[in-house]
Design a protein around this motif. Structure first.
Motif, short mmCIF file in Angstrom:
data_model
loop_
_atom_site.label_atom_id
_atom_site.label_comp_id
_atom_site.label_asym_id
_atom_site.label_seq_id
_atom_site.Cartn_x
_atom_site.Cartn_y
_atom_site.Cartn_z
N GLU A 418 -20.10 48.61 39.17
CA GLU A 418 -19.08 49.61 39.51
C GLU A 418 -17.91 49.53 38.53
OE1 GLU A 418 -16.16 50.88 43.24
OE2 GLU A 418 -17.79 49.44 43.59
N GLN A 421 -18.76 51.13 35.33
CA GLN A 421 -18.78 52.58 35.47
C GLN A 421 -17.37 53.18 35.40
OE1 GLN A 421 -21.40 54.64 35.54
NE2 GLN A 421 -20.04 56.42 35.66
N GLN A 424 -15.81 53.13 31.83
CA GLN A 424 -16.71 53.59 30.78
C GLN A 424 -15.94 54.23 29.61
OE1 GLN A 424 -19.71 56.31 32.21
NE2 GLN A 424 -21.22 55.52 30.76
#
Length: 516
Positions: A418, A421, A424
């Motif tokens: 997570e 993500q 990113q």
């Protein structure tokens, strides 16, 4: 020490002040390395020698924790602590000439955490009261050392010639000589790191620091009053920190060795980095500039799976795993190392500031981040202001995207996945992907095009858009727009680092930072 504590059992904390300033007070690399060797484990050596000299029995002094210029000990009586404090402070001065020891003392009770908090509070008060004592400088009739201002009272032999130096520098050089005598081949390797001209004269000073270590340890020790339980837990925590970060450094060195053997064929005759500070989670080293970012990635990869604590034999990496922030100062070999260290520290601090923003965390956990700076000015008075002055353009755009988030790249761990993500857009994986495109000519851009793009970035968005349109008309492509929606350059960092970056982690599975 207060009189009422002399006959009572006491808890004592030792803290050697300003070790970094002591190491980087000079700009001569040999003195810096000698200083680092001098202070390596100095508190442990000092306590051992002073204990032997005083004839303390085992029950009279028990060391609870030691490492990184700090120690906590229990003395059966405050009177014994007073003797140790006087002797240890003098011993450290004799070994280093200028390092000072801050000492906090509190009465020991049956509640470890309460005592430890009081000890921390007392240490803060002691350090606030302590004057910054400077050793007496040279009198007008004396010759003095230019950088330290200390009198030239000793001599050292360099290439058969006797050179006058201060007492402090003499002690640093002796520590270096002792180190080289143990591993004689390192002298040649060290010289090749700092003295070779051309690309190897571009160096980097890397500072790596663990994230929220004090907070994590405090949470683990919260509610523990029993001294025996606390000692066992602190022993495990201290061991895990020292071993984990040393193994990460060794892993990084091993990856460097593999790269050297495969690409340079020089692994036996050269060295590419030199550790300066290695105190638990606080690590500083000097390396060839082109390798610095890759070495940070390898270090982060080496921490993978390491834990601060194992609860009842259960390994919870997402709960007890380590993360770090790193700062890199790039410089030519003649640049003052003392100034480079300040820049590296500021970069590390800037990376931590970004890492601690709520939008970059998951369930309070902080990830790995890195920031870097090419040193152009010898004096940096205000890091943030200097950066804005150098990289903030007249049209309001900003050239730097750094600091960068270093992905865990562990999809099997939900919290890590997570965090990868949500970060990113700031991921170092994107930096590497763009860098590969530039280096391998995938965009059709020649080296001359890349240099022109780098120089044009400083002229602002309009100039960049014009150049980009022109190059696209010649069949050349770009990884993305020149600036993002917030007016931040999308790939200036990569252009600035073209001459300062080489990837030693050649296989995707070694990077911990895969590109897509």
């Amino acid at each position: 020490m207060r009189e009422e504590l002399l006959e009572k059992e006491v808890l004592v904390m030792y803290d050697i002040r300003e070790i970094q300033n002591f190491i980087f007070r000079t700009n001569k690399v040999k003195d810096i390395v000698g200083a680092s060797r001098l202070v390596d484990g100095i508190l442990e050596k000092g306590l051992t020698e002073c204990r032997k000299a005083l004839g303390f029995a085992g029950e009279e002094l028990e060391i609870l924790m030691i490492g990184g210029g700090n120690a906590v000990a229990i003395f059966q009586k405050g009177e014994l602590a007073k003797k140790m404090n006087r002797m240890l402070g003098r011993w450290i001065l004799e070994q280093t000439y200028s390092l000072q020891l801050a000492i906090a003392v509190v009465e020991k009770t049956d509640h470890y955490m309460k005592d430890y908090r009081r000890l921390q509070e007392e240490k803060t008060k002691v350090k606030a009261r302590m004057p910054k004592v400077h050793m007496m400088g040279a009198l007008p009739i004396m010759k003095r050392e230019n950088q330290t201002g200390l009198p030239l009272s000793e001599t050292i032999t360099v290439n058969g010639k006797k050179i006058p130096v201060s007492k402090e520098v003499c002690l640093k050089r002796k520590a270096l000589e002792n180190d080289l005598q143990k591993e004689q081949e390192k002298q040649i390797q060290f010289d090749s790191l700092v003295d070779e001209k051309g690309r190897d004269s571009m160096l980097a000073l890397v500072h790596i620091d663990g994230n929220s270590m004090g907070q994590k340890i405090g949470q683990l020790m919260e509610g523990i009053d029993d001294y025996q339980v606390a000692k066992e837990q602190m022993k495990q925590i201290s061991h895990n920190i020292n071993q984990s970060f040393q193994e990460a450094y060794d892993f990084m060195k091993q990856k460097l060795l593999i790269w050297a053997e495969q690409t340079e064929g020089e692994s036996k005759g050269r060295i590419y980095l030199r550790k300066i500070i290695g105190a638990g989670d606080d690590v500083t080293f000097v390396c060839q500039g082109r390798l610095a970012l890759s070495l940070v990635l390898a270090y982060v990869k080496g921490l993978e799976g390491k834990l601060l604590y194992e609860e009842d034999g259960i390994r919870e990496e997402e709960k007890y795993g380590f993360s770090v922030c790193a700062g890199i100062a790039y410089m030519n070999s003649h640049f003052p190392f003392s100034e480079a260290y300040k820049v590296a520290e500021e970069c590390c601090h800037n990376a931590k500031k970004r890492a601690k923003e709520e939008k970059h965390k998951v369930d309070g956990k902080i990830g790995n981040w890195v920031d870097f700076q090419i040193c152009k000015s010898i004096h940096t008075t205000d890091f943030e202001k200097d950066r804005k002055k150098q990289y903030q353009l007249a049209d309001g755009t900003y050239l730097l995207k750094r600091p960068y988030y270093i992905p865990f790249d562990r999809p099997e761990l939900k919290r890590y996945a997570e965090m990868d993500q949500i970060n990113q857009a700031d991921s170092f994986a994107l930096f590497r992907e763009i860098m590969y495109g530039f280096e391998n000519g995938k965009n059709g851009l020649a080296q001359s095009d890349l240099k022109e793009l780098r120089n044009t970035y400083s002229k602002g968005k309009e100039a960049m858009d014009t150049l980009k349109t022109f190059l696209e008309s010649r069949g050349k492509s770009f990884p993305m727009e020149c600036f993002d929606g917030n007016g931040i350059a999308n790939w200036y960092d990569e252009l600035e680092m073209l001459e300062w970056y080489e990837d030693i982690l050649m296989r995707k599975e070694d990077t911990g930072c895969s590109t897509k």
